[in-house]
Motif scaffolding. Structure first.
Motif, PDB file in Angstrom:
ATOM      1  N   VAL A 285       0.808  -1.225   0.000  1.00 38.13           N
ATOM      2  CA  VAL A 285       0.000   0.000   0.000  1.00 38.13           C
ATOM      3  C   VAL A 285       0.837   1.270   0.000  1.00 38.13           C
ATOM      4  N   SER A 286       2.151   1.158   0.246  1.00 39.03           N
ATOM      5  CA  SER A 286       2.948   2.380   0.397  1.00 39.03           C
ATOM      6  C   SER A 286       4.234   2.402  -0.403  1.00 39.03           C
ATOM      7  N   GLY A 287       4.615   1.286  -1.010  1.00 39.00           N
ATOM      8  CA  GLY A 287       5.930   1.242  -1.620  1.00 39.00           C
ATOM      9  C   GLY A 287       6.984   1.005  -0.539  1.00 39.00           C
ATOM     10  N   ALA A 288       8.242   1.106  -0.923  1.00 38.14           N
ATOM     11  CA  ALA A 288       9.350   0.850   0.006  1.00 38.14           C
ATOM     12  C   ALA A 288       9.739   2.133   0.718  1.00 38.14           C
ATOM     13  N   ILE A 289       9.440   2.207   2.004  1.00 34.47           N
ATOM     14  CA  ILE A 289       9.759   3.381   2.821  1.00 34.47           C
ATOM     15  C   ILE A 289      10.885   2.989   3.768  1.00 34.47           C
ATOM     16  N   GLY A 290      12.031   3.598   3.589  1.00 40.43           N
ATOM     17  CA  GLY A 290      13.205   3.210   4.346  1.00 40.43           C
ATOM     18  C   GLY A 290      13.349   3.889   5.686  1.00 40.43           C
ATOM     19  N   PHE A 291      14.227   3.348   6.500  1.00 42.11           N
ATOM     20  CA  PHE A 291      14.713   3.880   7.776  1.00 42.11           C
ATOM     21  C   PHE A 291      13.734   3.751   8.942  1.00 42.11           C
ATOM     22  N   VAL A 292      12.438   3.629   8.698  1.00 43.71           N
ATOM     23  CA  VAL A 292      11.508   3.521   9.822  1.00 43.71           C
ATOM     24  C   VAL A 292      11.776   2.240  10.604  1.00 43.71           C
ATOM     25  N   GLY A 293      11.860   1.115   9.893  1.00 47.11           N
ATOM     26  CA  GLY A 293      12.093  -0.153  10.554  1.00 47.11           C
ATOM     27  C   GLY A 293      13.506  -0.337  11.048  1.00 47.11           C
ATOM     28  N   LEU A 294      14.440   0.460  10.571  1.00 46.74           N
ATOM     29  CA  LEU A 294      15.830   0.368  11.021  1.00 46.74           C
ATOM     30  C   LEU A 294      16.089   1.222  12.250  1.00 46.74           C
ATOM     31  N   VAL A 295      15.638   2.473  12.228  1.00 44.10           N
ATOM     32  CA  VAL A 295      15.994   3.433  13.269  1.00 44.10           C
ATOM     33  C   VAL A 295      15.092   3.343  14.493  1.00 44.10           C
ATOM     34  N   LEU A 296      13.772   3.196  14.282  1.00 39.76           N
ATOM     35  CA  LEU A 296      12.835   3.282  15.404  1.00 39.76           C
ATOM     36  C   LEU A 296      13.114   2.268  16.508  1.00 39.76           C
ATOM     37  N   PRO A 297      13.376   0.979  16.201  1.00 39.61           N
ATOM     38  CA  PRO A 297      13.650   0.050  17.308  1.00 39.61           C
ATOM     39  C   PRO A 297      14.833   0.479  18.169  1.00 39.61           C
ATOM     40  N   HIS A 298      15.883   1.005  17.541  1.00 42.17           N
ATOM     41  CA  HIS A 298      17.038   1.472  18.306  1.00 42.17           C
ATOM     42  C   HIS A 298      16.694   2.697  19.152  1.00 42.17           C
ATOM     43  N   ALA A 299      15.998   3.643  18.544  1.00 44.07           N
ATOM     44  CA  ALA A 299      15.660   4.871  19.264  1.00 44.07           C
ATOM     45  C   ALA A 299      14.746   4.583  20.451  1.00 44.07           C
ATOM     46  N   VAL A 300      13.760   3.734  20.243  1.00 42.76           N
ATOM     47  CA  VAL A 300      12.790   3.442  21.298  1.00 42.76           C
ATOM     48  C   VAL A 300      13.421   2.612  22.409  1.00 42.76           C
ATOM     49  N   SER A 301      14.341   1.713  22.070  1.00 42.17           N
ATOM     50  CA  SER A 301      14.943   0.862  23.091  1.00 42.17           C
ATOM     51  C   SER A 301      15.743   1.657  24.109  1.00 42.17           C
ATOM     52  N   VAL A 302      16.143   2.871  23.760  1.00 36.29           N
ATOM     53  CA  VAL A 302      16.823   3.728  24.728  1.00 36.29           C
ATOM     54  C   VAL A 302      15.908   4.013  25.916  1.00 36.29           C
ATOM     55  N   VAL A 303      14.613   4.103  25.656  1.00 31.46           N
ATOM     56  CA  VAL A 303      13.637   4.405  26.709  1.00 31.46           C
ATOM     57  C   VAL A 303      13.035   3.142  27.305  1.00 31.46           C
ATOM     58  N   THR A 304      12.731   2.172  26.449  1.00 34.06           N
ATOM     59  CA  THR A 304      12.004   0.982  26.907  1.00 34.06           C
ATOM     60  C   THR A 304      12.908  -0.115  27.427  1.00 34.06           C
ATOM     61  N   GLY A 305      14.181  -0.148  26.976  1.00 28.29           N
ATOM     62  CA  GLY A 305      15.013  -1.305  27.213  1.00 28.29           C
ATOM     63  C   GLY A 305      14.777  -2.345  26.132  1.00 28.29           C
ATOM     64  N   PRO A 306      15.503  -3.462  26.164  1.00 34.19           N
ATOM     65  CA  PRO A 306      15.432  -4.444  25.079  1.00 34.19           C
ATOM     66  C   PRO A 306      14.263  -5.407  25.169  1.00 34.19           C
ATOM     67  N   ALA A 307      13.554  -5.470  26.282  1.00 35.84           N
ATOM     68  CA  ALA A 307      12.468  -6.442  26.437  1.00 35.84           C
ATOM     69  C   ALA A 307      11.379  -6.177  25.410  1.00 35.84           C
ATOM     70  N   HIS A 308      11.021  -7.196  24.614  1.00 39.08           N
ATOM     71  CA  HIS A 308      10.069  -6.985  23.520  1.00 39.08           C
ATOM     72  C   HIS A 308       8.649  -6.702  24.001  1.00 39.08           C
ATOM     73  N   ARG A 309       8.304  -7.121  25.187  1.00 42.85           N
ATOM     74  CA  ARG A 309       6.979  -6.811  25.716  1.00 42.85           C
ATOM     75  C   ARG A 309       6.787  -5.303  25.847  1.00 42.85           C
ATOM     76  N   ARG A 310       7.863  -4.589  26.088  1.00 37.25           N
ATOM     77  CA  ARG A 310       7.821  -3.131  26.173  1.00 37.25           C
ATOM     78  C   ARG A 310       8.194  -2.483  24.848  1.00 37.25           C
ATOM     79  N   LEU A 311       9.196  -3.062  24.178  1.00 38.61           N
ATOM     80  CA  LEU A 311       9.717  -2.445  22.961  1.00 38.61           C
ATOM     81  C   LEU A 311       8.704  -2.421  21.826  1.00 38.61           C
TER      82      LEU A 311
END
Length: 366
Positions: A285-311
């Protein structure tokens, strides 16, 4: 910086460090409660959606947007001018909702892929899904049957997944390194086929349409797009979130995960297939949109930690907010011309990733 084909990478890791798991002699860092993070994210997303719908050539107010939506869901009488109501319900609202669903889906898919491959440079397109979807989409665009674009893109992504997993299994057990290398090979093959199709058949205005889609665009979003993206996000996201504990186990390696009772190969196959389905729906539905799936997990893990239940839930909300604003910029900054949203996400993602790289030196990413 190592290439994704390097497989599991020691640099830039967001895997659980001793401080994260509360090992002996360490103190777990204080993290905001999950309810606070999710509540803040939901509030930010609602405000983002309402404000984004008002932005554009036609002057709209938040109140008009709310009344239009309430009228269409049957909670009040319609009292919005018909033109404004059509702009809200038929044009802008489907687009911002699609952007939110795609942003959330890519962020969740990226977080899962980084865990399964133990590669911090992994993103949702690692298994050749983007190139496969692009080949399917370009094929129908040059044939002049753009109505079939979502179906063709999704089919192309699934075929790329099948080819990648089949190639990865030819050498034996499916491992992160084999999956990454197979994905790169399939991606290059599909990209070459896409280039050949464009070179051989594309003419006139089809070049612009194809280029826009390849760089990521939400210009053609409809309520069907919302249904596809949101449906895939809810179904796959729920299953992945329920498997958060098994995803955490992958941070310590396959041997440790197996010792914790995880069926490593079956879990990796299942999770990669789910991520492929989710990514295929988003790309369709959107084509290939880069960097969202690469950067966001790293940026958010700074606040949430690595646990996937939170991340995972926080990354999904952050991805939704980010992509809505990125798409709003893409369609308004150079009005009446519109940028592919992939350009905007790259312009935002590269500086953010550079900051995260700098902050991660010697820390949990080292």
């Amino acid at each position: 910086m190592p290439h994704p084909s390097a497989g599991p990478t020691r640099s830039l890791r967001r895997d659980a460090a001793p401080a994260d798991v509360g090992g002996a002699g360490s103190r777990a860092p204080l993290r905001p409660p999950l309810t606070l993070l999710v509540g803040t994210g939901l509030a930010a997303l609602v405000v983002t959606l309402l404000v984004a719908v008002t932005i554009g050539p036609a002057d709209l107010a938040v109140g008009e947007v709310v009344r239009s939506v309430l009228a269409h869901v049957g909670l009040r009488e319609a009292d919005v001018p018909r033109l404004h109501d059509a702009i809200v319900w038929d044009l802008r609202l489907p687009r911002v909702l699609t952007a939110a669903a795609v942003g959330a889906g890519l962020a969740v898919a990226g977080a899962v892929m980084q865990s399964l491959t133990r590669n911090p440079l992994a993103d949702p397109y690692l298994l050749g899904l983007s190139s496969g979807a692009s080949l399917g989409a370009v094929a129908v665009l040059v044939l002049g049957v753009g109505l079939l674009l979502p179906v063709a893109a999704f089919a192309g992504a699934l075929l790329a997944l099948v080819a990648t997993l089949a190639l990865a299994r030819t050498g034996g057990t499916l491992t992160p390194t084999r999956a990454v290398l197979a994905g790169l090979a399939v991606s290059q093959l599909a990209a070459a086929a896409t280039s050949f199709v464009i070179f051989w058949t594309a003419t006139g205005d089809s070049y612009r349409e194809i280029l826009s889609w390849l760089m990521g665009s939400l210009a053609g979003a409809t309520w069907s797009s919302v249904t596809i993206a949101a449906g895939a996000l809810v179904v796959v996201g729920t299953v992945v979130l329920l498997a958060a504990g098994r995803l955490d186990a992958f941070a310590f390696g396959d041997t440790a995960a197996a010792a914790l009772g995880v069926d490593v190969e079956r879990t990796r196959w299942a999770m990669m297939t789910l991520v492929a389905l989710l990514t295929g729906a988003m790309v369709a539905v959107s084509g290939a949109i880069g960097f969202v799936g690469l950067v966001l997990p790293h940026a958010v893990s700074v606040v949430t930690g690595p646990a996937h239940r939170r991340l995972l839930p926080v990354a999904g909300l952050a991805g939704a907010v980010l992509l809505v604003w990125a798409d709003t910029l893409a369609r308004t900054v150079f009005d009446p011309r519109e940028l592919p949203v992939g350009i905007v996400t790259a312009l935002i993602g590269v500086p953010v990733f550079a900051v995260l790289l700098r902050r991660g030196r010697g820390g949990t990413w080292s």
